[in-house]
Every structure is written in structure tokens, then in C-alpha cells.
Design an enzyme around this catalytic site. Structure first.
Site, PDB file in Angstrom:
ATOM      1  N   GLU A 148       0.867  -1.181   0.000  1.00  0.00           N
ATOM      2  CA  GLU A 148       0.000   0.000   0.000  1.00  0.00           C
ATOM      3  C   GLU A 148       0.899   1.225   0.000  1.00  0.00           C
ATOM      4  O   GLU A 148       1.902   1.264   0.723  1.00  0.00           O
ATOM      5  CB  GLU A 148      -0.903   0.005   1.228  1.00  0.00           C
ATOM      6  CG  GLU A 148      -1.731   1.276   1.395  1.00  0.00           C
ATOM      7  CD  GLU A 148      -2.593   1.246   2.665  1.00  0.00           C
ATOM      8  OE1 GLU A 148      -3.056   0.152   3.034  1.00  0.00           O
ATOM      9  OE2 GLU A 148      -2.784   2.319   3.286  1.00  0.00           O
ATOM     10  N   GLU A 153      -2.290  11.220   3.734  1.00  0.00           N
ATOM     11  CA  GLU A 153      -3.374  10.971   4.691  1.00  0.00           C
ATOM     12  C   GLU A 153      -3.402  12.123   5.683  1.00  0.00           C
ATOM     13  O   GLU A 153      -2.360  12.693   6.036  1.00  0.00           O
ATOM     14  CB  GLU A 153      -3.165   9.654   5.438  1.00  0.00           C
ATOM     15  CG  GLU A 153      -3.439   8.414   4.634  1.00  0.00           C
ATOM     16  CD  GLU A 153      -3.345   7.168   5.492  1.00  0.00           C
ATOM     17  OE1 GLU A 153      -4.405   6.610   5.851  1.00  0.00           O
ATOM     18  OE2 GLU A 153      -2.212   6.758   5.809  1.00  0.00           O
TER      19      GLU A 153
END
Length: 268
Positions: A148, A153
Site C-alpha cells: 500500500e 493521509e
């Protein structure tokens, strides 16, 4: 195509390249191979974007509180300038929040390149927007073995921070071994910033506004540490709550909460 400030010479040069079917990033000479400039009105372009809903029933593995909808303008809409993904506090299919999660899977999948997204993130306690990548084919197994890449974020209870992270079989948050960094971006909820990675067989460099903020190097020790030799696709989403986003609860007064995307560009 949106013009970058002070980029008229580059734009004129790009026009000549577009006439031959390609465009070049002025910073590194790569070819523009995929983009969405959001210069249209309506739902997100379905030749480029899917709606991901498969994890709604189990909170996406993170105990998230939102229900991701499909082709609902209230949650994902293009106004001719921006894509807006909106998390809303409302009752929907036994959930108390709705939002959208868009993916480019099988419509935009790449091995290596520069992925560049200009965005403004929502804020407030309990919100969790992200711009990230997952493997398209999961050739090394389920998460996290196939990897990932978290380009950006943000958790609303830390309004001045942007996180860049990778997850692999050896390095992931379930073991407390994830690898990444936090960058101080005090105006990320009020201003647009360019979030990017440059990914090749040796490393992944992470950038915010062209400043390199983190590098993950290929250890050459196998896919447990480096599964990033397969194709990946992009994901844009705004989550609510969850193990990380909801660590300090959810402030119901922040909704609707919007992430605005100016453009998505992929160069190789």
C-alpha cells in the site's frame, strides 16, 4: 487543462507535444500518460473512476463509520473546476454518515511513474481523507503482503499534519512497523497543495509542493519488504471515524466535510 501559475512558456511547449499525442512534465521530462483535470460538470468520469463499496459491510477493516455511495452527486461531484468528495452526516442504510471512495482500478493502473494530485483536505475531529494506492492484482497475497502506498493521509484531530506512509508484509501498522513520516503543513485544510510520489524500481520518493518529505528505498530483500514491482491504482476517499481517524471521537458539527481535488496527473 488547468494552467499552472507562471507556466505560459511550458504551456505553449506542452501544446506542441499534445498535438503529437503526449505531454511532458516540465520538472522531469516524463510523458503525461493519464489525467483528470475535472474541467467538466457532472459525476466523475466513468471511463477513469469506479466507486468502491465492497468494504461497507465491515467498516473497511478499520471500524470506519461512513457508507460509501455510488453515483450520488451529494457525495462526489465535478463542477467544471474541482472534484468534490463530501462526507455527510445523515441516515443511510443503517449508517450515520455517507461519503465516496473513487478508484482508478482497471482504468488507470501503473508500474512506476510520478503520481501528482493537487488537493485541499477537510478538517475537524473524526475526518480522515486520503489519496493513496493499492495493488491491482494482489500477486503477493492480501493486505499487506502486496503493499500500500499512502501519498497523503490527514486526520482532522491533527490539523497541521500530513502523513506519507508505505505498508508491506514486513512494515505495516498492525505490527507497529509501518514506515513513513509526518509533515507540518499548517494550512492544509485551507489551501491547495500538490501531493506526489516518484516511484521506480529503486525507491519511492514522496513530495509536498515539490519538497521531498520522505523516501522509501528498495531493500532488495524480496516482496515482504518491497512488493512495489507490480501495477497499482489510485484511490481518493474521505472516511469518517475509524481506528485512526476516530481515535478522539467524531465532532458531528464539522459536516458536511469536503475534499476538493483540482487535478490528478500521472507521468511516466
Amino acid at each position: 487543462m488547468k494552467l499552472l501559475k507562471n507556466a505560459l512558456p511550458v504551456f505553449l511547449f506542452s501544446l506542441s507535444l499534445l498535438a503529437t499525442g503526449c505531454a511532458v512534465n516540465e520538472n522531469n521530462g516524463r510523458e503525461l500518460v493519464w489525467s483528470d483535470e475535472f474541467d467538466y460538470e457532472g459525476l466523475p468520469d466513468d471511463t477513469k473512476w469506479n466507486y468502491d463499496t465492497v468494504g461497507n459491510s465491515y467498516g473497511w477493516g478499520n471500524n470506519e463509520l461512513q457508507y460509501y455511495t455510488v453515483e450520488r452527486k451529494e457525495n462526489a461531484w465535478v463542477d467544471g473546476e474541482f472534484l468534490t468528495i463530501t462526507a455527510i452526516r445523515e441516515s443511510w442504510n443503517d449508517f450515520n454518515f455517507t461519503s465516496a471512495r473513487l478508484t482508478s482500478k482497471e482504468k488507470g493502473d501503473w508500474l512506476y511513474g510520478r503520481m501528482e494530485i493537487r488537493a485541499k483536505v477537510p478538517g475537524g475531529r473524526g475526518i480522515w481523507p486520503a489519496i493513496w494506492m493499492l495493488p491491482t492484482d494482489w500477486e503477493y497475497g492480501g493486505w499487506p503482503e502486496s503493499g500500500e502506498i499512502d501519498i497523503m493521509e490527514h486526520v482532522g484531530y491533527e490539523p497541521d499534519s500530513i502523513y506519507t506512509t508505505v505498508h508491506t508484509g514486513a512494515f505495516n501498522h498492525t505490527q507497529g512497523t509501518q514506515v513513513g513520516d509526518a509533515t507540518y503543513v499548517p494550512d492544509c485544510e485551507d489551501e491547495f497543495h500538490v501531493y506526489a510520489i516518484e516511484w521506480n524500481e529503486e525507491k519511492i520518493d514522496f513530495f509536498i509542493d515539490e519538497k521531498k518529505v520522505f523516501t522509501f528505498n528498495n531493500s532488495k530483500k524480496g516482496h515482504d519488504e518491497w512488493p512495489f514491482d507490480k501495477r497499482f491504482h489510485l484511490i481518493l476517499n474521505v472516511a469518517v471515524g475509524g481506528n485512526w481517524g476516530g481515535l478522539h471521537g467524531v465532532d458531528d458539527s464539522i459536516f458536511p466535510a469536503e475534499m476538493k481535488i483540482d487535478y490528478v496527473r500521472v507521468y511516466q
